[in-house]
Design an enzyme around this catalytic site. Sequence first.
Site, PDB file in Angstrom:
ATOM      1  N   CYS A  45     -47.757 -21.854 -84.492  1.00 51.99           N
ATOM      2  CA  CYS A  45     -47.761 -21.932 -83.025  1.00 51.99           C
ATOM      3  C   CYS A  45     -48.925 -22.779 -82.526  1.00 51.99           C
ATOM      4  CB  CYS A  45     -47.859 -20.533 -82.416  1.00 51.99           C
ATOM      5  SG  CYS A  45     -46.530 -19.435 -82.906  1.00 51.99           S
TER       6      CYS A  45
HETATM    7  C1  BEZ Z   1     -47.024 -18.981 -86.922  1.00 48.20           C
HETATM    8  O1  BEZ Z   1     -46.975 -19.421 -85.776  1.00 48.20           O
HETATM    9  O2  BEZ Z   1     -47.760 -19.478 -87.763  1.00 48.20           O
HETATM   10  C2  BEZ Z   1     -46.192 -17.819 -87.336  1.00 48.20           C
HETATM   11  C3  BEZ Z   1     -45.918 -16.806 -86.439  1.00 48.20           C
HETATM   12  C4  BEZ Z   1     -45.142 -15.740 -86.853  1.00 48.20           C
HETATM   13  C5  BEZ Z   1     -44.623 -15.713 -88.140  1.00 48.20           C
HETATM   14  C6  BEZ Z   1     -44.863 -16.765 -89.015  1.00 48.20           C
HETATM   15  C7  BEZ Z   1     -45.666 -17.826 -88.606  1.00 48.20           C
END
Ligand code: BEZ
Length: 211
Positions: A45
Amino acid sequence: MSLHLGNTAPDFEANTTEGRTSFHDWIGDGWAVLFSHPADFTPVCTTELGETARLKDEFAKRNCKVIAISVDPVEDHKAWCGDIEETQGHAVNFPIIGDEDRRVSQLYDMLHSGEGDSSTVRSVFLIDPNKKIRMTLTYPKSAGRNFDEILRVIDSIQLTDGYKVATPVNWRNGDDVIILPTLSDDEAKRHFPDGWKAVKPYLRVTRQPNR
Ligand code: BEZ
């Protein structure tokens, strides 16, 4: 609620990093991208929001605003924005909706029940000036999205709204386009006086009309 292409994007009011926002009023008379991310302070994210900030001018060229959402509170979004700027080199320059009560996430069906928790997945809604949903994407949490692809689809939809064409596989703005198969050759002559190449009677390729 299941939302489909052509539906009116549900309106809502919510707190964002830029204050209380009424969604349809915020969209105004332009285009908008509403996209969800699973959680603040997560690695994928962080890269996605940094990239979206980098592309702000590209969205603006297309008369398109961007707004993000997750089930985290606005105060967490604000704290996380510092990390995004530090690690991605771009300060977040669009609002992020705080949706702790999941009201907006449920309205837009952004929660993936099979995932075992109640965070938002990676959904994207492209909304036009009439507030109609024109494109949706849903990616799993593990796959970061390609924001160049979102820009490409905006280009395609804005072009095909104005001309009787469709865009072929991997099309990019400026490439040749396809004359709508619903247009007879006689009608096509009126719309495309410079002609086209008929690869098949139903596959007529012509130069992008607004170039
Ligand atoms: C991420 O944004 O890195 C992420 C968020 C939830 C699960 C897996 C990755």
